[in-house]
Scaffold this motif. Structure first.
Motif, PDB file in Angstrom:
ATOM      1  N   ALA A  72      62.884  15.397  89.199  1.00 58.13           N
ATOM      2  CA  ALA A  72      61.556  15.978  89.381  1.00 58.13           C
ATOM      3  C   ALA A  72      60.606  14.973  90.034  1.00 58.13           C
ATOM      4  CB  ALA A  72      60.992  16.440  88.038  1.00 58.13           C
ATOM      5  N   THR A  73      60.663  13.729  89.588  1.00 60.18           N
ATOM      6  CA  THR A  73      59.792  12.708  90.177  1.00 60.18           C
ATOM      7  C   THR A  73      60.191  12.419  91.617  1.00 60.18           C
ATOM      8  OG1 THR A  73      59.462  11.708  87.999  1.00 60.18           O
ATOM      9  CG2 THR A  73      58.912  10.359  89.911  1.00 60.18           C
ATOM     10  N   ARG A  74      61.500  12.404  91.878  1.00 65.05           N
ATOM     11  CA  ARG A  74      61.942  12.192  93.264  1.00 65.05           C
ATOM     12  C   ARG A  74      61.408  13.288  94.163  1.00 65.05           C
ATOM     13  NH1 ARG A  74      66.694  10.675  90.570  1.00 65.05           N
ATOM     14  NH2 ARG A  74      67.769  12.629  91.020  1.00 65.05           N
ATOM     15  N   GLN A  75      61.425  14.526  93.680  1.00 64.43           N
ATOM     16  CA  GLN A  75      60.929  15.628  94.502  1.00 64.43           C
ATOM     17  C   GLN A  75      59.418  15.534  94.704  1.00 64.43           C
ATOM     18  OE1 GLN A  75      63.074  17.643  96.055  1.00 64.43           O
ATOM     19  NE2 GLN A  75      61.295  18.390  97.204  1.00 64.43           N
ATOM     20  N   THR A  95      53.740   6.967 114.109  1.00 63.79           N
ATOM     21  CA  THR A  95      54.743   6.742 113.062  1.00 63.79           C
ATOM     22  C   THR A  95      54.126   6.896 111.683  1.00 63.79           C
ATOM     23  OG1 THR A  95      54.329   4.367 112.878  1.00 63.79           O
ATOM     24  CG2 THR A  95      55.959   5.054 114.502  1.00 63.79           C
ATOM     25  N   LEU A  96      54.959   7.260 110.727  1.00 64.05           N
ATOM     26  CA  LEU A  96      54.654   7.136 109.310  1.00 64.05           C
ATOM     27  C   LEU A  96      55.509   5.996 108.791  1.00 64.05           C
ATOM     28  CD1 LEU A  96      53.330   8.087 106.654  1.00 64.05           C
ATOM     29  CD2 LEU A  96      55.330   9.577 106.320  1.00 64.05           C
ATOM     30  N   CYS A  97      54.871   4.926 108.350  1.00 63.12           N
ATOM     31  CA  CYS A  97      55.579   3.744 107.872  1.00 63.12           C
ATOM     32  C   CYS A  97      56.189   4.029 106.503  1.00 63.12           C
ATOM     33  CB  CYS A  97      54.612   2.568 107.795  1.00 63.12           C
ATOM     34  SG  CYS A  97      55.314   1.089 107.050  1.00 63.12           S
ATOM     35  N   LEU A  98      57.476   3.772 106.372  1.00 66.31           N
ATOM     36  CA  LEU A  98      58.181   3.999 105.110  1.00 66.31           C
ATOM     37  C   LEU A  98      58.465   2.688 104.403  1.00 66.31           C
ATOM     38  CD1 LEU A  98      60.835   6.741 106.003  1.00 66.31           C
ATOM     39  CD2 LEU A  98      58.493   7.042 105.141  1.00 66.31           C
ATOM     40  N   VAL A  99      57.751   2.440 103.312  1.00 72.41           N
ATOM     41  CA  VAL A  99      58.131   1.403 102.353  1.00 72.41           C
ATOM     42  C   VAL A  99      59.040   2.122 101.362  1.00 72.41           C
ATOM     43  CG1 VAL A  99      57.319  -0.244 100.626  1.00 72.41           C
ATOM     44  CG2 VAL A  99      55.973   0.172 102.703  1.00 72.41           C
ATOM     45  N   CYS A 100      60.333   1.959 101.522  1.00 74.88           N
ATOM     46  CA  CYS A 100      61.291   2.925 100.980  1.00 74.88           C
ATOM     47  C   CYS A 100      61.338   3.004  99.463  1.00 74.88           C
ATOM     48  CB  CYS A 100      62.682   2.621 101.526  1.00 74.88           C
ATOM     49  SG  CYS A 100      62.827   2.952 103.295  1.00 74.88           S
ATOM     50  N   GLY A 101      60.977   1.925  98.785  1.00 80.23           N
ATOM     51  CA  GLY A 101      60.977   1.942  97.326  1.00 80.23           C
ATOM     52  C   GLY A 101      62.068   1.060  96.748  1.00 80.23           C
ATOM     53  N   GLY A 102      61.809   0.525  95.562  1.00 82.14           N
ATOM     54  CA  GLY A 102      62.747  -0.368  94.894  1.00 82.14           C
ATOM     55  C   GLY A 102      63.601   0.352  93.874  1.00 82.14           C
ATOM     56  N   LEU A 103      64.119  -0.405  92.948  1.00 86.66           N
ATOM     57  CA  LEU A 103      64.946   0.168  91.893  1.00 86.66           C
ATOM     58  C   LEU A 103      64.090   0.998  90.943  1.00 86.66           C
ATOM     59  CD1 LEU A 103      67.105  -2.954  90.978  1.00 86.66           C
ATOM     60  CD2 LEU A 103      67.979  -0.828  91.960  1.00 86.66           C
ATOM     61  N   ASP A 109      71.154  -0.140  89.600  1.00 85.69           N
ATOM     62  CA  ASP A 109      72.041   0.541  90.533  1.00 85.69           C
ATOM     63  C   ASP A 109      71.453   0.514  91.945  1.00 85.69           C
ATOM     64  OD1 ASP A 109      73.846   2.123  91.847  1.00 85.69           O
ATOM     65  OD2 ASP A 109      73.437   3.946  90.695  1.00 85.69           O
ATOM     66  N   LEU A 110      71.723  -0.581  92.681  1.00 86.55           N
ATOM     67  CA  LEU A 110      71.210  -0.702  94.042  1.00 86.55           C
ATOM     68  C   LEU A 110      71.765   0.383  94.954  1.00 86.55           C
ATOM     69  CD1 LEU A 110      71.105  -4.486  95.042  1.00 86.55           C
ATOM     70  CD2 LEU A 110      69.262  -2.812  95.265  1.00 86.55           C
ATOM     71  N   ALA A 111      73.071   0.616  94.850  1.00 88.15           N
ATOM     72  CA  ALA A 111      73.694   1.616  95.716  1.00 88.15           C
ATOM     73  C   ALA A 111      73.082   2.994  95.472  1.00 88.15           C
ATOM     74  CB  ALA A 111      75.201   1.646  95.496  1.00 88.15           C
ATOM     75  N   GLY A 112      72.833   3.298  94.199  1.00 79.42           N
ATOM     76  CA  GLY A 112      72.237   4.587  93.881  1.00 79.42           C
ATOM     77  C   GLY A 112      70.834   4.727  94.433  1.00 79.42           C
ATOM     78  N   ALA A 113      70.046   3.654  94.339  1.00 80.05           N
ATOM     79  CA  ALA A 113      68.683   3.695  94.872  1.00 80.05           C
ATOM     80  C   ALA A 113      68.708   3.869  96.384  1.00 80.05           C
ATOM     81  CB  ALA A 113      67.942   2.416  94.486  1.00 80.05           C
ATOM     82  N   MET A 116      69.337   7.414  97.245  1.00 78.43           N
ATOM     83  CA  MET A 116      68.131   8.235  97.082  1.00 78.43           C
ATOM     84  C   MET A 116      67.233   8.129  98.310  1.00 78.43           C
ATOM     85  SD  MET A 116      67.015   7.471  93.133  1.00 78.43           S
ATOM     86  CE  MET A 116      68.241   7.432  91.820  1.00 78.43           C
ATOM     87  N   VAL A 117      67.114   6.925  98.863  1.00 78.31           N
ATOM     88  CA  VAL A 117      66.323   6.731 100.081  1.00 78.31           C
ATOM     89  C   VAL A 117      66.913   7.546 101.229  1.00 78.31           C
ATOM     90  CG1 VAL A 117      65.642   5.049 101.835  1.00 78.31           C
ATOM     91  CG2 VAL A 117      65.462   4.465  99.402  1.00 78.31           C
ATOM     92  N   ALA A 118      68.222   7.426 101.405  1.00 79.01           N
ATOM     93  CA  ALA A 118      68.882   8.146 102.497  1.00 79.01           C
ATOM     94  C   ALA A 118      68.743   9.653 102.330  1.00 79.01           C
ATOM     95  CB  ALA A 118      70.358   7.748 102.547  1.00 79.01           C
ATOM     96  N   ASP A 119      68.893  10.143 101.106  1.00 78.88           N
ATOM     97  CA  ASP A 119      68.787  11.587 100.861  1.00 78.88           C
ATOM     98  C   ASP A 119      67.378  12.092 101.163  1.00 78.88           C
ATOM     99  OD1 ASP A 119      71.423  11.580 100.058  1.00 78.88           O
ATOM    100  OD2 ASP A 119      70.973  11.632  97.912  1.00 78.88           O
ATOM    101  N   ALA A 120      66.360  11.318 100.776  1.00 77.05           N
ATOM    102  CA  ALA A 120      64.983  11.738 101.014  1.00 77.05           C
ATOM    103  C   ALA A 120      64.672  11.768 102.508  1.00 77.05           C
ATOM    104  CB  ALA A 120      64.024  10.799 100.287  1.00 77.05           C
ATOM    105  N   ILE A 121      65.118  10.755 103.222  1.00 73.40           N
ATOM    106  CA  ILE A 121      64.869  10.721 104.668  1.00 73.40           C
ATOM    107  C   ILE A 121      65.576  11.886 105.353  1.00 73.40           C
ATOM    108  CG2 ILE A 121      65.333   9.395 106.780  1.00 73.40           C
ATOM    109  CD1 ILE A 121      64.777   6.859 105.130  1.00 73.40           C
ATOM    110  N   ALA A 122      66.788  12.204 104.894  1.00 76.01           N
ATOM    111  CA  ALA A 122      67.518  13.333 105.466  1.00 76.01           C
ATOM    112  C   ALA A 122      66.747  14.639 105.285  1.00 76.01           C
ATOM    113  CB  ALA A 122      68.900  13.440 104.832  1.00 76.01           C
ATOM    114  N   GLU A 123      66.063  14.771 104.163  1.00 80.50           N
ATOM    115  CA  GLU A 123      65.288  15.986 103.919  1.00 80.50           C
ATOM    116  C   GLU A 123      64.037  16.046 104.787  1.00 80.50           C
ATOM    117  OE1 GLU A 123      63.293  18.354 100.104  1.00 80.50           O
ATOM    118  OE2 GLU A 123      64.891  16.879  99.776  1.00 80.50           O
TER     119      GLU A 123
END
Length: 271
Positions: A72-75, A95-103, A109-113, A116-123
């Protein structure tokens, strides 16, 4: 000076209308803007002033901060980035500058974070393309990996951006964050048209206690900014060089004094 852009975060407390008027009067090519001051001043009012001044909006800061502990927070964060894209389009920002976010809080879980960045950008990427705004992934120095961006290197940012059309997703090259990277020149060459923006400040030694607000004025540190600018342009970048300095001491000075010093140092160390 027409190749130079002044980011409002460099003179945090300077009223936007004064900054825009000064930038136009002094012959700058653009300004970089932050969402909160623009919202406070009125997006449409700022957009009209920028257009009337003949300035580019080189960036709107910021989007991103995608990883979160629950869906829910990710959305919610994706929805806020949608609003940021709309604001960027209304301003005519490139441009919209993306500070993508940390853990996420409590996570290791770095890979998981990063997923999440990749999934959000894809959307968001197709919507950015429709609005004519590039999502500019900003790789940040590794010291910010835990809390601000799990995207740390130019290579990481490039590989992520390459999953999408260049008109949707690019990479913001901030000297403060990439100057140390031993592969920076090779990566810049590979990025080519993916370079969506170029920002400068300096890295002073020793680092101040508050590293987030301790970036150095151009020429006060150890970054070879001219060589980096030349490499960015050799890669095909044709946009402006934007100065963005978060420095609590500079913020206490009159905005026009900071502006004058930044222009002087840009000519001496970057142009």
């Amino acid at each position: 000076m027409s190749r130079f852009s002044f980011n409002s975060g460099t003179a945090k407390y300077w009223p936007l209308h004064e900054l825009i008027d000064t930038a136009a009067r002094r012959g700058l090519g653009g300004v970089g803007l932050w969402r909160k001051p623009v919202q406070e001043a009125g997006i449409d009012r700022v957009a009209r002033q920028v257009r009337a001044a003949g300035l580019q909006v080189t960036s709107l800061c910021r989007g991103g901060f995608f990883p979160a502990t629950d869906a829910a927070t990710r959305q919610q964060r994706i929805e806020d980035n949608r609003r940021a894209l709309d604001e960027a389009a209304r301003l005519g920002a490139q441009t919209l500058c993306l500070v993508c976010g940390g853990l996420p809080s409590g996570s290791r879980d770095l890979a998981g974070a990063r997923q999440m960045v990749a999934d959000a950008i894809a959307e968001l990427a197709p919507e950015a393309g429709d609005l004519g705004v590039v999502l500019a992934i900003e790789p940040m120095h590794p010291m910010y990996c835990s809390d601000r961006s799990v995207i740390s290197t130019l290579r990481q940012a490039r590989l992520l951006a390459e999953q999408f059309p260049a008109e949707q997703v690019g990479v913001l090259v901030d000297a403060y964050h990439v100057w140390w990277d031993p592969d920076r020149f090779n990566e810049l060459a590979l990025l080519g048209e993916r370079i969506a923006g170029f920002q400068v400040c300096d890295w002073t030694v020793p680092l101040p206690a508050g590293v987030l607000t301790g970036r150095g004025m151009i020429g006060d540190g150890c970054i070879d900014l001219r060589r980096l600018r030349q490499a960015v342009e050799h890669s095909g970048y044709r946009g402006l060089t934007e100065v963005e300095i978060f420095n609590s001491a500079l913020w206490q000075q009159p905005g026009e004094e900071v502006f004058d010093l930044a222009c002087e140092r840009y000519l001496a160390h970057v142009a």
